[in-house]
Scaffold this motif. Structure first.
Motif, PDB file in Angstrom:
ATOM      1  N   VAL A   1      33.736  45.031 -24.428  1.00  0.00           N
ATOM      2  CA  VAL A   1      33.139  45.336 -23.141  1.00  0.00           C
ATOM      3  C   VAL A   1      34.058  46.292 -22.401  1.00  0.00           C
ATOM      4  O   VAL A   1      35.226  46.003 -22.191  1.00  0.00           O
ATOM      5  CB  VAL A   1      32.940  44.044 -22.315  1.00  0.00           C
TER       6      VAL A   1
ATOM      7  N   SER B   1      30.760  48.625 -17.895  1.00  0.00           N
ATOM      8  CA  SER B   1      29.692  47.670 -18.150  1.00  0.00           C
ATOM      9  C   SER B   1      30.060  46.285 -17.626  1.00  0.00           C
ATOM     10  O   SER B   1      29.183  45.502 -17.265  1.00  0.00           O
ATOM     11  CB  SER B   1      29.358  47.614 -19.641  1.00  0.00           C
ATOM     12  N   ARG B   2      31.356  45.980 -17.569  1.00  0.00           N
ATOM     13  CA  ARG B   2      31.778  44.697 -16.996  1.00  0.00           C
ATOM     14  C   ARG B   2      31.433  44.663 -15.509  1.00  0.00           C
ATOM     15  O   ARG B   2      30.926  43.664 -15.004  1.00  0.00           O
ATOM     16  CB  ARG B   2      33.272  44.483 -17.196  1.00  0.00           C
TER      17      ARG B   2
ATOM     18  N   GLY C   1      29.069  46.312 -14.068  1.00  0.00           N
ATOM     19  CA  GLY C   1      27.615  46.198 -13.995  1.00  0.00           C
ATOM     20  C   GLY C   1      27.131  44.775 -14.221  1.00  0.00           C
ATOM     21  O   GLY C   1      26.218  44.300 -13.539  1.00  0.00           O
TER      22      GLY C   1
END
Length: 63
Positions: free
Chosen positions: A34, A38-39, A41
């Motif tokens: 990850v 994206s974390r 998000g």
């Protein structure tokens, strides 16, 4: 009746040796799949979902 006279005598150094072997054994590091973007998000999505659930509970409590 149970026969308690034939119990094996445990070697206290054996458990120490097993513990040291466990501690000294290099553990594989988990791969970080990850990325930071994206974390963030996923955290934002989790906060939004939590807010929707809280608002829904409050709405049902007032109704």
């Amino acid at each position: 009746m149970a026969d308690y006279q034939n119990t094996p005598v445990e070697d206290p150094s054996a458990s120490t040796q097993m513990f040291r072997a466990f501690v000294d054994d290099p553990q594989p590091q988990p791969a970080t799949a990850v990325s930071g973007g994206s974390r963030t998000g996923m955290i934002t999505l989790g906060v939004i979902v939590a807010l929707v659930v809280v608002i829904g509970v409050v709405y049902l409590a007032i109704k």
